[in-house]
Design an enzyme around this catalytic site. Structure first.
Site, mmCIF file in Angstrom:
data_model
loop_
_atom_site.group_PDB
_atom_site.id
_atom_site.type_symbol
_atom_site.label_atom_id
_atom_site.label_comp_id
_atom_site.label_asym_id
_atom_site.label_seq_id
_atom_site.Cartn_x
_atom_site.Cartn_y
_atom_site.Cartn_z
ATOM 1 N N VAL A 15 0.726 -1.098 -0.033
ATOM 2 C CA VAL A 15 -0.006 0.024 0.058
ATOM 3 C C VAL A 15 0.806 1.270 -0.014
ATOM 4 C CG1 VAL A 15 -2.059 -0.993 1.188
ATOM 5 C CG2 VAL A 15 -0.500 0.114 2.622
ATOM 6 N N LEU A 17 3.481 4.048 1.096
ATOM 7 C CA LEU A 17 3.582 4.904 2.441
ATOM 8 C C LEU A 17 2.483 5.597 2.968
ATOM 9 C CD1 LEU A 17 6.148 5.659 4.429
ATOM 10 C CD2 LEU A 17 6.569 7.811 2.844
ATOM 11 N N HIS A 18 1.731 4.645 3.644
ATOM 12 C CA HIS A 18 0.276 5.213 3.966
ATOM 13 C C HIS A 18 0.545 5.048 5.626
ATOM 14 C CE1 HIS A 18 -1.735 5.859 0.085
ATOM 15 N NE2 HIS A 18 -1.006 4.884 -0.117
ATOM 16 N N ALA A 19 -0.909 5.119 6.117
ATOM 17 C CA ALA A 19 -0.958 5.117 7.548
ATOM 18 C C ALA A 19 0.214 4.634 8.612
ATOM 19 C CB ALA A 19 -2.386 4.981 8.124
ATOM 20 N N SER A 22 3.762 5.068 7.424
ATOM 21 C CA SER A 22 4.137 6.476 7.952
ATOM 22 C C SER A 22 4.392 6.599 9.298
ATOM 23 C CB SER A 22 3.155 7.245 7.348
ATOM 24 O OG SER A 22 2.981 7.428 5.939
#
Length: 99
Positions: A15, A17-19, A22
């Site tokens: 996915v 560099l998401h939640a 990050s």
């Protein structure tokens, strides 16, 4: 003269560099005293790699090359640690499952 380091690494996490990735990225960056910055293009714009809001706002997808640079105490260690985290798919990919 202050220590400097830089590197680039390919995001392979499904996915990007998401939640969760990050959060892991910024938490790790904050453990180093050096100023740490990242960019999605080698020419910038550069953002504070310790800012969860700024890092998440990049929405960097899988296949993006992440450019890192650091300056100050622990600069090389910071860049090396962040590159390793990205290469391990933020400890969420196959590496984590086999551990």
């Amino acid at each position: 003269m202050s220590a400097k380091a830089a590197a680039s690494v390919l995001i392979t996490h499904a996915v990007g560099l998401h939640a969760r990735p990050s959060v892991k990225f910024t938490k790790l960056a904050k453990t180093f005293p050096a100023q740490v910055e990242m960019a999605l293009d080698a020419g910038g714009p550069w953002i504070d790699a310790k800012s969860i809001v700024k890092v998440m706002a990049t929405k960097a997808p899988k296949g993006t090359t992440l450019h890192l640079r650091a300056e100050g105490e622990g600069a090389e260690a910071a860049v090396d640690a962040l590159v390793a985290l990205v290469e391990r798919d933020f400890d969420e990919g196959d590496h984590a499952k086999s551990a």
